[in-house]
Scaffold this motif. Sequence first.
Motif, mmCIF file in Angstrom:
data_model
loop_
_atom_site.group_PDB
_atom_site.id
_atom_site.type_symbol
_atom_site.label_atom_id
_atom_site.label_comp_id
_atom_site.label_asym_id
_atom_site.label_seq_id
_atom_site.Cartn_x
_atom_site.Cartn_y
_atom_site.Cartn_z
ATOM 1 N N SER A 1 23.817 87.200 37.150
ATOM 2 C CA SER A 1 23.434 88.445 36.493
ATOM 3 C C SER A 1 24.615 89.159 35.856
ATOM 4 C CB SER A 1 22.758 89.377 37.511
ATOM 5 O OG SER A 1 23.624 89.631 38.610
ATOM 6 N N THR A 2 25.838 88.825 36.261
ATOM 7 C CA THR A 2 27.036 89.430 35.697
ATOM 8 C C THR A 2 28.048 88.335 35.391
ATOM 9 O OG1 THR A 2 28.003 89.769 37.888
ATOM 10 C CG2 THR A 2 26.719 91.589 36.970
ATOM 11 N N PRO A 3 28.974 88.554 34.464
ATOM 12 C CA PRO A 3 29.998 87.540 34.168
ATOM 13 C C PRO A 3 30.724 87.126 35.445
ATOM 14 C CG PRO A 3 30.060 89.279 32.532
ATOM 15 C CD PRO A 3 29.102 89.737 33.591
ATOM 16 N N THR A 4 30.848 85.823 35.661
ATOM 17 C CA THR A 4 31.336 85.294 36.929
ATOM 18 C C THR A 4 32.403 84.229 36.694
ATOM 19 O OG1 THR A 4 29.206 85.718 37.985
ATOM 20 C CG2 THR A 4 30.627 84.098 39.039
ATOM 21 N N ASN A 5 33.476 84.297 37.492
ATOM 22 C CA ASN A 5 34.543 83.302 37.439
ATOM 23 C C ASN A 5 34.332 82.269 38.538
ATOM 24 O OD1 ASN A 5 36.138 84.715 35.388
ATOM 25 N ND2 ASN A 5 36.575 86.203 36.998
ATOM 26 N N VAL A 6 34.328 80.998 38.163
ATOM 27 C CA VAL A 6 34.279 79.908 39.134
ATOM 28 C C VAL A 6 35.496 79.027 38.897
ATOM 29 C CG1 VAL A 6 32.998 77.939 40.039
ATOM 30 C CG2 VAL A 6 31.769 79.971 39.228
ATOM 31 N N VAL A 7 36.449 79.049 39.835
ATOM 32 C CA VAL A 7 37.684 78.274 39.737
ATOM 33 C C VAL A 7 37.559 77.063 40.649
ATOM 34 C CG1 VAL A 7 40.178 78.300 40.067
ATOM 35 C CG2 VAL A 7 39.000 80.372 39.265
ATOM 36 N N PHE A 8 37.840 75.886 40.091
ATOM 37 C CA PHE A 8 37.739 74.651 40.865
ATOM 38 C C PHE A 8 39.125 74.056 40.999
ATOM 39 C CE2 PHE A 8 36.288 70.944 42.722
ATOM 40 C CZ PHE A 8 36.558 69.807 41.984
ATOM 41 N N GLY A 9 39.655 74.003 42.230
ATOM 42 C CA GLY A 9 40.983 73.471 42.468
ATOM 43 C C GLY A 9 40.950 71.972 42.670
ATOM 44 N N TYR A 10 41.658 71.248 41.811
ATOM 45 C CA TYR A 10 41.628 69.790 41.884
ATOM 46 C C TYR A 10 43.041 69.245 41.722
ATOM 47 C CZ TYR A 10 40.792 64.947 40.643
ATOM 48 O OH TYR A 10 40.822 63.581 40.608
ATOM 49 N N ASP A 11 43.422 68.329 42.582
ATOM 50 C CA ASP A 11 44.759 67.740 42.568
ATOM 51 C C ASP A 11 44.618 66.224 42.604
ATOM 52 O OD1 ASP A 11 47.294 66.779 43.073
ATOM 53 O OD2 ASP A 11 47.810 68.358 44.495
ATOM 54 N N THR A 12 45.005 65.546 41.533
ATOM 55 C CA THR A 12 44.801 64.095 41.475
ATOM 56 C C THR A 12 45.634 63.349 42.501
ATOM 57 O OG1 THR A 12 46.522 63.920 39.781
ATOM 58 C CG2 THR A 12 44.255 64.118 39.027
ATOM 59 N N TYR A 13 46.724 63.948 42.960
ATOM 60 C CA TYR A 13 47.603 63.243 43.897
ATOM 61 C C TYR A 13 47.076 63.268 45.323
ATOM 62 C CZ TYR A 13 50.906 63.264 40.041
ATOM 63 O OH TYR A 13 51.497 63.077 38.825
ATOM 64 N N THR A 14 46.299 64.277 45.654
ATOM 65 C CA THR A 14 45.797 64.376 47.025
ATOM 66 C C THR A 14 44.288 64.232 47.109
ATOM 67 O OG1 THR A 14 45.715 66.796 46.828
ATOM 68 C CG2 THR A 14 47.712 65.829 47.774
ATOM 69 N N SER A 15 43.632 63.954 46.006
ATOM 70 C CA SER A 15 42.186 63.768 46.022
ATOM 71 C C SER A 15 41.838 62.457 46.725
ATOM 72 C CB SER A 15 41.640 63.744 44.595
ATOM 73 O OG SER A 15 42.129 62.608 43.911
#
Length: 231
Positions: free
Chosen positions: A205-219
């Motif tokens: 319903s309101t502008p929303t920030n979704v941050v996805f933390g991804y690290d190829t070295y430790t995935s």
Amino acid sequence: DTCNLACKHCYLEDQRETNPLNFEEWKSTFYSLFGNLQPQVVAFAGKEIFTKRDSVQVFSEALAIRDELQKDERGTDIGIITNGTLVHSYRQVLENPSIDWVDISIDGPREIHDEIRGRNAYSKLERNLGWLSESLQDRLWIIPTICNVNANSLATVIEELNSQYRIRNFSLGMYRNRPTVPDNVSVSAHDVKTFLESLEEINVSTPTNVVFGYDTYTSPKGDEFSHYIGV
């Protein structure tokens, strides 16, 4: 070094600090930290900081010393990470306008959150979401950990928290396997892909920030993993 929950995906080892700093030593550290070094960000975390009144006192002192030393130009942001279940006892502390951000760990709707973190864990944090959101507004972040238990329900959590409490900031990380604990919630490339695809259908319903933390070295699967989810 203590916590009131026993989360399946906890990455902290079961150990205690045998020679902790006393309050005056913490103050001396803060005068050096905020006066001389001035890092961009300082995060207070536990296990769970709100299980100890002494820990909360140290956090409050850090804010006071930062504000004293950086009153003309703030160079260091100070935030805190919590499971949200005990913060009602420290409402005055968390409503301090000097806090730059507060992270609340929520890992799914009620049933899934409780499956991961323990019985009634969701109810205990839910009672605090209203006043936290009202007081902190954009300084409040929700920080789920993606695992195989919750990958297909996190988009729903974002929708519900945005709708009910107008929470607009979400930062998601991935569960990572460790040899020291049972691997019972291991995240796969498919699980993360499921979550990312679910965001296409999200309705807020309101502008929303979704941050996805991804690290190829430790995935979990390195380059193969990043290729599969399209990173």
